[in-house]
Design a protein around this motif. Structure first.
Motif, PDB file in Angstrom:
ATOM      1  N   ASN A 116       2.188   6.769  -6.906  1.00  0.00           N
ATOM      2  CA  ASN A 116       1.262   7.846  -7.266  1.00  0.00           C
ATOM      3  C   ASN A 116       1.878   9.215  -7.018  1.00  0.00           C
ATOM      4  N   ARG A 117       2.558   9.367  -5.887  1.00  0.00           N
ATOM      5  CA  ARG A 117       3.197  10.657  -5.559  1.00  0.00           C
ATOM      6  C   ARG A 117       4.276  11.022  -6.563  1.00  0.00           C
ATOM      7  N   GLN A 118       4.968  10.006  -7.068  1.00  0.00           N
ATOM      8  CA  GLN A 118       6.075  10.235  -8.002  1.00  0.00           C
ATOM      9  C   GLN A 118       5.642  10.133  -9.464  1.00  0.00           C
ATOM     10  N   HIS A 119       4.335   9.921  -9.671  1.00  0.00           N
ATOM     11  CA  HIS A 119       3.788   9.772 -11.025  1.00  0.00           C
ATOM     12  C   HIS A 119       4.543   8.704 -11.807  1.00  0.00           C
ATOM     13  N   GLN A 120       4.741   7.550 -11.160  1.00  0.00           N
ATOM     14  CA  GLN A 120       5.438   6.423 -11.779  1.00  0.00           C
ATOM     15  C   GLN A 120       4.527   5.201 -11.795  1.00  0.00           C
ATOM     16  N   VAL A 121       4.864   4.275 -12.649  1.00  0.00           N
ATOM     17  CA  VAL A 121       4.187   2.989 -12.690  1.00  0.00           C
ATOM     18  C   VAL A 121       5.274   1.918 -12.674  1.00  0.00           C
ATOM     19  N   TRP A 122       5.237   1.075 -11.654  1.00  0.00           N
ATOM     20  CA  TRP A 122       6.222   0.004 -11.537  1.00  0.00           C
ATOM     21  C   TRP A 122       5.594  -1.308 -11.968  1.00  0.00           C
ATOM     22  N   SER A 165       0.839  -1.211   0.000  1.00  0.00           N
ATOM     23  CA  SER A 165       0.000   0.000   0.000  1.00  0.00           C
ATOM     24  C   SER A 165       0.868   1.254   0.000  1.00  0.00           C
ATOM     25  N   TYR A 166       1.922   1.247   0.810  1.00  0.00           N
ATOM     26  CA  TYR A 166       2.859   2.378   0.829  1.00  0.00           C
ATOM     27  C   TYR A 166       3.518   2.549  -0.539  1.00  0.00           C
ATOM     28  N   LEU A 167       3.942   1.445  -1.144  1.00  0.00           N
ATOM     29  CA  LEU A 167       4.597   1.526  -2.448  1.00  0.00           C
ATOM     30  C   LEU A 167       3.643   2.056  -3.519  1.00  0.00           C
ATOM     31  N   GLU A 168       2.370   1.688  -3.443  1.00  0.00           N
ATOM     32  CA  GLU A 168       1.380   2.230  -4.373  1.00  0.00           C
ATOM     33  C   GLU A 168       1.234   3.738  -4.184  1.00  0.00           C
ATOM     34  N   TRP A 169       1.183   4.164  -2.918  1.00  0.00           N
ATOM     35  CA  TRP A 169       1.101   5.599  -2.608  1.00  0.00           C
ATOM     36  C   TRP A 169       2.323   6.322  -3.169  1.00  0.00           C
ATOM     37  N   LEU A 170       3.503   5.713  -2.969  1.00  0.00           N
ATOM     38  CA  LEU A 170       4.751   6.313  -3.438  1.00  0.00           C
ATOM     39  C   LEU A 170       4.758   6.447  -4.956  1.00  0.00           C
TER      40      LEU A 170
END
Length: 125
Positions: free
Chosen positions: A74-80, A67-72
């Motif tokens: 979104n904040r960085q406008h990235q898709v992993w 969940s934290y990584l998903e938030w991160l």
């Protein structure tokens, strides 16, 4: 041949293992997937018997980390990729276990006790 280790994943209810049934537990390793599946009295017995217990606070952390990584992301406008997320989650979990193993061994305390001590130091430190 090599001996087979008996593992017990506790994934259902709190207080599943207690003072009344801990003597019946034959597992050589226990993973607390549920929250609080072992009472404090039973945990002390298991520790004395030398049964390693991967604590719920670590075993359950994967979902919170993701969940934290998903938030991160979104904040960085990235898709992993899924693999990138799993790799990052693994880094957090491996670090948490390494940080828990050392104090547990040095102080002869359970992994859960060591994890709680680390958490309290971070909160109060």
């Amino acid at each position: 041949g090599p001996t087979q280790e008996t593992k017990l994943p506790l994934a259902a209810l709190e207080d599943t293992i207690d003072k009344d049934n801990v003597s019946q537990v034959k597992a050589q390793v226990i993973v607390e997937i549920a929250n609080g599946p072992i009472t404090q009295q039973a945990a002390e017995v298991l520790h004395i018997r030398g049964v390693p217990v991967l604590p719920d606070v670590v075993a359950n952390a994967g979902g919170v980390i993701v969940s934290y990584l998903e938030w991160l992301q979104n904040r960085q406008h990235q898709v992993w990729t899924e693999q990138e997320v799993l790799d990052k989650m693994s880094e957090y979990l491996v670090k948490a276990m390494r940080n828990t193993l050392s104090p547990a061994a040095k102080k002869d305390i359970s992994f859960k006790q060591a994890a709680f001590e680390i958490a309290l130091k971070k909160l109060l430190g």
